[in-house]
Enzyme design. Structure first.
Site, PDB file in Angstrom:
ATOM      1  CG  ASP A   1     -36.487   0.322  95.138  1.00  0.00           C
ATOM      2  OD1 ASP A   1     -36.029   1.442  95.440  1.00  0.00           O
ATOM      3  OD2 ASP A   1     -36.769  -0.006  93.954  1.00  0.00           O
ATOM      4  CB  SER A   2     -32.784   3.002  98.745  1.00  0.00           C
ATOM      5  OG  SER A   2     -33.739   3.412  99.704  1.00  0.00           O
TER       6      SER A   2
ATOM      7  CE  LYS B   1     -40.228   6.101  95.728  1.00  0.00           C
ATOM      8  NZ  LYS B   1     -39.535   5.485  94.567  1.00  0.00           N
TER       9      LYS B   1
ATOM     10  CD  GLU C   1     -37.729   3.398  90.395  1.00  0.00           C
ATOM     11  OE1 GLU C   1     -37.264   3.047  89.281  1.00  0.00           O
ATOM     12  OE2 GLU C   1     -37.088   3.293  91.458  1.00  0.00           O
TER      13      GLU C   1
ATOM     14  CD  GLU D   1     -33.353   9.112  92.419  1.00  0.00           C
ATOM     15  OE1 GLU D   1     -34.419   8.494  92.656  1.00  0.00           O
ATOM     16  OE2 GLU D   1     -32.224   8.648  92.682  1.00  0.00           O
TER      17      GLU D   1
ATOM     18  CG  ASP E   1     -39.824   2.457  96.316  1.00  0.00           C
ATOM     19  OD1 ASP E   1     -40.592   2.902  95.462  1.00  0.00           O
ATOM     20  OD2 ASP E   1     -38.593   2.676  96.342  1.00  0.00           O
TER      21      ASP E   1
HETATM   22  O1  KIV Z   1     -35.786   3.787  97.142  1.00  0.00           O
HETATM   23  C1  KIV Z   1     -35.714   4.939  97.589  1.00  0.00           C
HETATM   24  O2  KIV Z   1     -35.210   5.192  98.695  1.00  0.00           O
HETATM   25  C2  KIV Z   1     -36.245   6.015  96.763  1.00  0.00           C
HETATM   26  C3  KIV Z   1     -35.904   7.414  97.169  1.00  0.00           C
HETATM   27  C4  KIV Z   1     -34.499   7.701  96.824  1.00  0.00           C
HETATM   28  C5  KIV Z   1     -36.831   8.400  96.596  1.00  0.00           C
HETATM   29  O3  KIV Z   1     -36.890   5.778  95.802  1.00  0.00           O
END
Ligand code: KIV
Length: 271
Positions: free
Chosen positions: A51-52, A120, A122, A189, A90
């Protein structure tokens, strides 16, 4: 030392074997076909559609604004190029917190529509029931502990987590609980290196560190950070492997100057 690129498709059992054999796992992010193709052909083990992307692709200040639709668009684009790496999507903010039903639907969309092979999520204790359900339905889940950017307002900034002994114990306990809930790997992280070492040694599943030191079973960075494409800020844990932002700026300036001075196109570049 030259590394042998494997032609074999990376699967979850491959990653578990890599942990057993102490073979480091390399993971990077991608959000579009072009970058994903280059990454895949370079031999990366895991591609995360993070989600970055909301920050490095869409210009948001943090990851909270990212929606399922945006993420699905990124995941589908990446899927078209990836043949070798495991593709992880994510789960964005609010796509899994509201109810288990919504979490299943959204994670399922990543697999069904986007072609992802895992998701993924969180968080620790509060997301355990969701993770258990997803895993029961055959949706592989990667956990994410330590600095969890979707909780940025509660954490008060992008700060190192697990610094005091109480917080460290809590993280170790949550890592154990995530493993018991069925995650196949955990991103750690921005936690102290020694804590990441203890967690990595305590788990059977691989840990993937970002700002978590050298003892994790694998490492991840945001590709745009390590390529020098995202220059808004550079955390200490980012190593720049290229300065593509600067190289692109130079190329654009040269093109503009050539156009203005009628140096482009040449006769060879014309019909
Ligand atoms: O969103 C992302 O890119 C991440 C990584 C930094 C692990 O969660």
């Amino acid at each position: 030392m030259s590394l042998q690129k494997s032609d074999k498709k990376i699967s979850i059992p491959t990653l578990l074997r890599m942990k057993e054999n102490r073979e480091p796992i390399a993971m990077l992010t991608a959000y579009d076909t072009l970058m994903a193709g280059i990454l895949d052909q370079s031999g990366i083990d895991i591609i995360l559609v993070g989600d970055s992307g909301g920050m490095v692709m869409a210009g948001h200040e943090n990851t909270l604004a990212v929606t399922m639709d945006e993420m699905l668009h990124y995941v589908k684009s990446v899927r078209r190029a990836v043949k070798h790496a495991l593709l992880v999507a994510d789960m964005p903010f609010l796509s899994y917190q509201i109810s288990t039903e919504e979490a299943i639907r959204n994670a399922g969309r990543f697999l069904q529509e986007g072609g992802a092979e895992a998701v993924k999520i969180e968080g620790g204790q509060p997301v355990l029931p969701i993770i258990e359900r997803l895993v029961q339905f055959g949706i592989p889940v990667m956990g994410h502990l330590g600095l969890t950017p979707q909780s940025i307002h509660q954490l008060g900034g992008y700060l190192v987590q697990g610094k005091n002994s109480q917080a460290a114990e809590r993280l170790k306990h949550e890592a154990q609980l995530l493993q018991e809930a069925g995650v196949f790997s955990i991103v750690l992280e921005k936690v102290p290196s020694i804590l990441a070492k203890e967690i990595s040694e305590q788990l059977k599943i691989p840990t993937i560190g970002i700002g978590a030191g050298k003892y994790c079973d694998g490492q991840v960075l945001v590709s745009h950070d390590m390529l020098g494409l995202y220059e808004k800020f550079k955390p200490k844990f980012v190593r720049r492997y290229a300065e593509l932002g600067k190289a692109m700026g130079k190329a654009f300036e040269q093109y503009i100057s050539d156009v203005k001075q009628r140096n482009f196109p040449s006769d060879d570049e014309s019909y």
